[in-house]
Design a protein around this motif. Structure first.
Motif, mmCIF file in Angstrom:
data_model
loop_
_atom_site.group_PDB
_atom_site.id
_atom_site.type_symbol
_atom_site.label_atom_id
_atom_site.label_comp_id
_atom_site.label_asym_id
_atom_site.label_seq_id
_atom_site.Cartn_x
_atom_site.Cartn_y
_atom_site.Cartn_z
ATOM 1 N N GLY A 1 6.134 -66.726 -26.103
ATOM 2 C CA GLY A 1 6.711 -66.244 -24.858
ATOM 3 C C GLY A 1 5.633 -65.936 -23.842
ATOM 4 O O GLY A 1 4.482 -65.649 -24.182
ATOM 5 N N LYS A 2 5.984 -65.999 -22.578
ATOM 6 C CA LYS A 2 5.020 -65.712 -21.523
ATOM 7 C C LYS A 2 5.160 -64.257 -21.104
ATOM 8 O O LYS A 2 6.176 -63.862 -20.549
ATOM 9 N N VAL A 3 4.144 -63.476 -21.371
ATOM 10 C CA VAL A 3 4.210 -62.050 -21.056
ATOM 11 C C VAL A 3 3.087 -61.608 -20.123
ATOM 12 O O VAL A 3 3.103 -60.483 -19.629
ATOM 13 N N PHE A 4 2.116 -62.495 -19.886
ATOM 14 C CA PHE A 4 0.997 -62.169 -19.012
ATOM 15 C C PHE A 4 1.007 -63.083 -17.786
ATOM 16 O O PHE A 4 1.807 -64.022 -17.694
ATOM 17 N N SER A 5 0.094 -62.856 -16.885
ATOM 18 C CA SER A 5 -0.054 -63.730 -15.726
ATOM 19 C C SER A 5 -0.522 -65.111 -16.189
ATOM 20 O O SER A 5 -1.026 -65.274 -17.307
ATOM 21 N N ASP A 6 -0.376 -66.109 -15.317
ATOM 22 C CA ASP A 6 -0.745 -67.476 -15.685
ATOM 23 C C ASP A 6 -2.212 -67.575 -16.098
ATOM 24 O O ASP A 6 -2.548 -68.250 -17.077
ATOM 25 N N LYS A 7 -3.089 -66.906 -15.367
ATOM 26 C CA LYS A 7 -4.517 -66.993 -15.686
ATOM 27 C C LYS A 7 -4.821 -66.346 -17.033
ATOM 28 O O LYS A 7 -5.618 -66.870 -17.825
ATOM 29 N N VAL A 8 -4.202 -65.229 -17.303
ATOM 30 C CA VAL A 8 -4.431 -64.563 -18.586
ATOM 31 C C VAL A 8 -3.849 -65.397 -19.726
ATOM 32 O O VAL A 8 -4.473 -65.532 -20.789
ATOM 33 N N GLU A 9 -2.668 -65.966 -19.509
ATOM 34 C CA GLU A 9 -2.068 -66.827 -20.535
ATOM 35 C C GLU A 9 -2.996 -67.990 -20.873
ATOM 36 O O GLU A 9 -3.225 -68.299 -22.049
ATOM 37 N N GLN A 10 -3.540 -68.639 -19.834
ATOM 38 C CA GLN A 10 -4.433 -69.775 -20.077
ATOM 39 C C GLN A 10 -5.733 -69.325 -20.725
ATOM 40 O O GLN A 10 -6.271 -69.994 -21.615
ATOM 41 N N ALA A 11 -6.237 -68.174 -20.311
ATOM 42 C CA ALA A 11 -7.466 -67.640 -20.910
ATOM 43 C C ALA A 11 -7.270 -67.364 -22.397
ATOM 44 O O ALA A 11 -8.155 -67.648 -23.216
ATOM 45 N N LEU A 12 -6.119 -66.810 -22.750
ATOM 46 C CA LEU A 12 -5.827 -66.554 -24.164
ATOM 47 C C LEU A 12 -5.802 -67.851 -24.960
ATOM 48 O O LEU A 12 -6.256 -67.897 -26.107
ATOM 49 N N GLN A 13 -5.255 -68.908 -24.359
ATOM 50 C CA GLN A 13 -5.241 -70.206 -25.032
ATOM 51 C C GLN A 13 -6.661 -70.659 -25.348
ATOM 52 O O GLN A 13 -6.953 -71.105 -26.456
ATOM 53 N N TYR A 14 -7.550 -70.542 -24.371
ATOM 54 C CA TYR A 14 -8.927 -71.007 -24.548
ATOM 55 C C TYR A 14 -9.739 -70.110 -25.482
ATOM 56 O O TYR A 14 -10.545 -70.591 -26.283
ATOM 57 N N ILE A 15 -9.538 -68.807 -25.360
ATOM 58 C CA ILE A 15 -10.401 -67.867 -26.091
ATOM 59 C C ILE A 15 -9.893 -67.580 -27.498
ATOM 60 O O ILE A 15 -10.683 -67.453 -28.440
ATOM 61 N N TYR A 16 -8.573 -67.501 -27.662
ATOM 62 C CA TYR A 16 -8.019 -67.123 -28.955
ATOM 63 C C TYR A 16 -7.173 -68.214 -29.614
ATOM 64 O O TYR A 16 -7.429 -68.603 -30.748
ATOM 65 N N TYR A 17 -6.178 -68.709 -28.915
ATOM 66 C CA TYR A 17 -5.168 -69.524 -29.583
ATOM 67 C C TYR A 17 -5.617 -70.947 -29.887
ATOM 68 O O TYR A 17 -5.124 -71.573 -30.826
ATOM 69 N N ASN A 18 -6.527 -71.482 -29.072
ATOM 70 C CA ASN A 18 -7.025 -72.845 -29.299
ATOM 71 C C ASN A 18 -8.548 -72.872 -29.167
ATOM 72 O O ASN A 18 -9.103 -73.603 -28.356
ATOM 73 N N GLU A 19 -9.197 -72.065 -29.981
ATOM 74 C CA GLU A 19 -10.653 -71.945 -29.872
ATOM 75 C C GLU A 19 -11.366 -73.255 -30.179
ATOM 76 O O GLU A 19 -12.487 -73.497 -29.731
ATOM 77 N N ARG A 20 -10.702 -74.165 -30.951
ATOM 78 C CA ARG A 20 -11.319 -75.447 -31.276
ATOM 79 C C ARG A 20 -11.569 -76.293 -30.023
ATOM 80 O O ARG A 20 -12.379 -77.225 -30.052
ATOM 81 N N LEU A 21 -10.872 -75.970 -28.941
ATOM 82 C CA LEU A 21 -11.117 -76.698 -27.691
ATOM 83 C C LEU A 21 -12.519 -76.410 -27.156
ATOM 84 O O LEU A 21 -13.029 -77.156 -26.325
ATOM 85 N N GLN A 22 -13.120 -75.308 -27.633
ATOM 86 C CA GLN A 22 -14.457 -74.887 -27.208
ATOM 87 C C GLN A 22 -14.528 -74.729 -25.685
ATOM 88 O O GLN A 22 -15.455 -75.170 -25.021
ATOM 89 N N LYS A 23 -13.477 -74.080 -25.154
ATOM 90 C CA LYS A 23 -13.416 -73.792 -23.723
ATOM 91 C C LYS A 23 -13.424 -72.286 -23.484
ATOM 92 O O LYS A 23 -12.844 -71.803 -22.513
ATOM 93 N N GLY A 24 -14.090 -71.576 -24.369
ATOM 94 C CA GLY A 24 -14.126 -70.123 -24.246
ATOM 95 C C GLY A 24 -14.683 -69.649 -22.917
ATOM 96 O O GLY A 24 -14.166 -68.695 -22.323
ATOM 97 N N HIS A 25 -15.729 -70.299 -22.443
ATOM 98 C CA HIS A 25 -16.346 -69.857 -21.188
ATOM 99 C C HIS A 25 -15.420 -70.121 -19.994
ATOM 100 O O HIS A 25 -15.418 -69.345 -19.032
ATOM 101 N N GLU A 26 -14.628 -71.191 -20.080
ATOM 102 C CA GLU A 26 -13.636 -71.422 -19.029
ATOM 103 C C GLU A 26 -12.579 -70.317 -19.049
ATOM 104 O O GLU A 26 -12.134 -69.842 -18.002
ATOM 105 N N GLY A 27 -12.199 -69.913 -20.256
ATOM 106 C CA GLY A 27 -11.245 -68.812 -20.385
ATOM 107 C C GLY A 27 -11.795 -67.515 -19.832
ATOM 108 O O GLY A 27 -11.087 -66.748 -19.163
ATOM 109 N N ARG A 28 -13.071 -67.292 -20.091
ATOM 110 C CA ARG A 28 -13.703 -66.067 -19.605
ATOM 111 C C ARG A 28 -13.753 -66.055 -18.074
ATOM 112 O O ARG A 28 -13.552 -65.005 -17.442
#
Length: 417
Positions: A2-29
């Protein structure tokens, strides 16, 4: 989810936590930084966690640890009305009475209820945050209850058990939803239990690493590969180490390199081993750099899979030796370099220092010890008796040739010929 945060936070969570294999942590940050600048309180909380090191975020992202920045962001998240910020601040010991007065919630329960609502919508970060409030007993402060709230120890213990166990389902949901860290606390809960309230259930813990590996978490693939390695299932272990490497867990390069170095599950291949060791060393973070430098140094010394280069060998082995206290893996080769002047200036004193730290049988080392005793070199007091004993133990070609320079007297003492 479910979407409970703002769009930027949702996408950041994807990069930093939910799909870390993408290795886009710095983009999430970067997305979190943008959201923070826009006054997003939840972004402040999550960014604070990113500043707190590998206990709170995947080390593979390479985020800098910034304790003061984390504290400031966490306080701001509470003041600006982040419910997860309140629970995280409580868990971190930062929710002081003065900070509580600044939060726009009537009490802690109101903030917890909001997080529970967000967790119920399927957000893994909220599920993990809420689970921690049960796992670490923060629920007592949230609910404002203690031993004095109950008529007996039995009632209090029942209350504690009921609440602590709420973490289990939440951790599993968070684990499945993308929070690899939830597996760590599940593992702790099952292996250790919780004082005399929750008994250990180690049988439930045995499959967590495999499950985490199958979910695709690089850190759990690394852990599962280690379990397989300990069972000497080297081929399967290597398969999971390779998957961990693909996901950015570059410490795994050391183990794949070691498999090639020692011929475990594969044919020995010093060139491939060295490639993996170099790849691990090229990573800015990690815990296996020292061992990679050791093996690379040895391969350069011997010319195994690499052009023989004593200077590179000495440089790598010295760095590894100085990187960890009491690290003596490469001391024989360091001693040999100093003794012979290979890749560095000849220095019998330093050679002797390294030999003193070598605590396993090595014929070449015994030869060097014997030579130094016999000639009184490197600050060692001349002692022909000890020197000859070492040379005899060495039993190498060099030692036998050196022994020709000494003979035993009728009184059983050694002297030069």
């Amino acid at each position: 989810m479910g979407k409970v945060f703002s769009d930027k936070v949702e996408q950041a969570l994807q990069y930093i936590y939910y799909n870390e294999r993408l290795q886009k942590g710095h983009e999430g940050r970067e997305l979190l930084l943008e959201a923070v600048n826009e006054g997003d309180a939840d972004a402040m909380c999550i960014l604070a966690r990113c500043c707190c090191g590998k206990q709170y975020v995947w080390e593979g992202h390479g985020f800098p640890e910034q304790e003061k920045e984390a504290t400031m962001l966490l306080h701001q998240s509470v003041e600006h009305g982040s419910a997860i910020g309140v629970l995280v601040a409580l868990r971190s010991g930062e929710l002081t009475p003065s900070l509580m007065k600044k939060m726009p919630f009537a009490n802690l329960q109101e903030a917890a209820d909001k997080v529970e609502s967000m967790a119920a919508q399927g957000d893994a970060f909220c599920q993990y945050t809420l689970a921690n409030s049960y796992f670490w007993w923060d629920f007592r402060r949230i609910q404002n209850k203690g031993r004095d709230s109950f008529g007996s120890d039995q009632e209090f213990k029942a209350y504690m058990k009921e609440n602590i166990l709420k973490c289990e389902d939440l951790f599993w949901k968070a684990f499945r939803g993308g929070i690899f860290l939830a597996g760590n606390n599940l593992n702790k809960l099952y292996r250790e239990g919780d004082e005399d309230i929750i008994p250990p259930q180690p049988e439930k813990a045995k499959d967590i690493a495999r499950i985490g590996a199958e979910y695709g978490y690089p850190s759990w693939q690394y852990s599962y590969a280690g379990q397989l390695r300990d069972k000497e299932e080297y081929a399967e272990s290597m398969r999971w180490y390779e998957r961990a490497i693909e996901g950015g867990e570059l410490d795994a390069c050391y183990w794949v390199g070691q498999f090639y170095q020692l011929g475990r599950g594969v044919e020995k291949d010093y060139r491939k081993a060295s490639e993996y060791f170099e790849r691990c060393l090229g990573c800015e973070w990690g815990s296996m750099h020292t061992y990679c430098a050791d093996y690379l140094g040895i391969n350069y010394f011997n010319g195994d899979g690499l052009p023989q280069d004593y200077a590179k060998s000495y440089q790598l082995l010295t760095w590894a030796y100085q990187s960890k206290p009491n690290h003596n893996f490469g001391v024989y080769f360091l001693a040999k370099c100093c003794f012979e002047g290979l890749g560095t200036q000849q220095d019998y004193g330093l050679a002797w220092q390294y030999l003193q730290e070598l605590d396993w049988k090595n014929n070449e080392a015994d030869y060097m010890r014997g030579y130094l005793y016999c000639h009184g070199l490197g600050g060692v007091q001349e002692d022909l008796q000890k020197g000859v004993e070492y040379l005899q133990k060495a039993n190498t070609k060099e030692a036998k040739e050196e022994l020709l320079n000494y003979k035993k007297t009728l009184f059983g003492k050694w002297k030069r010929r």
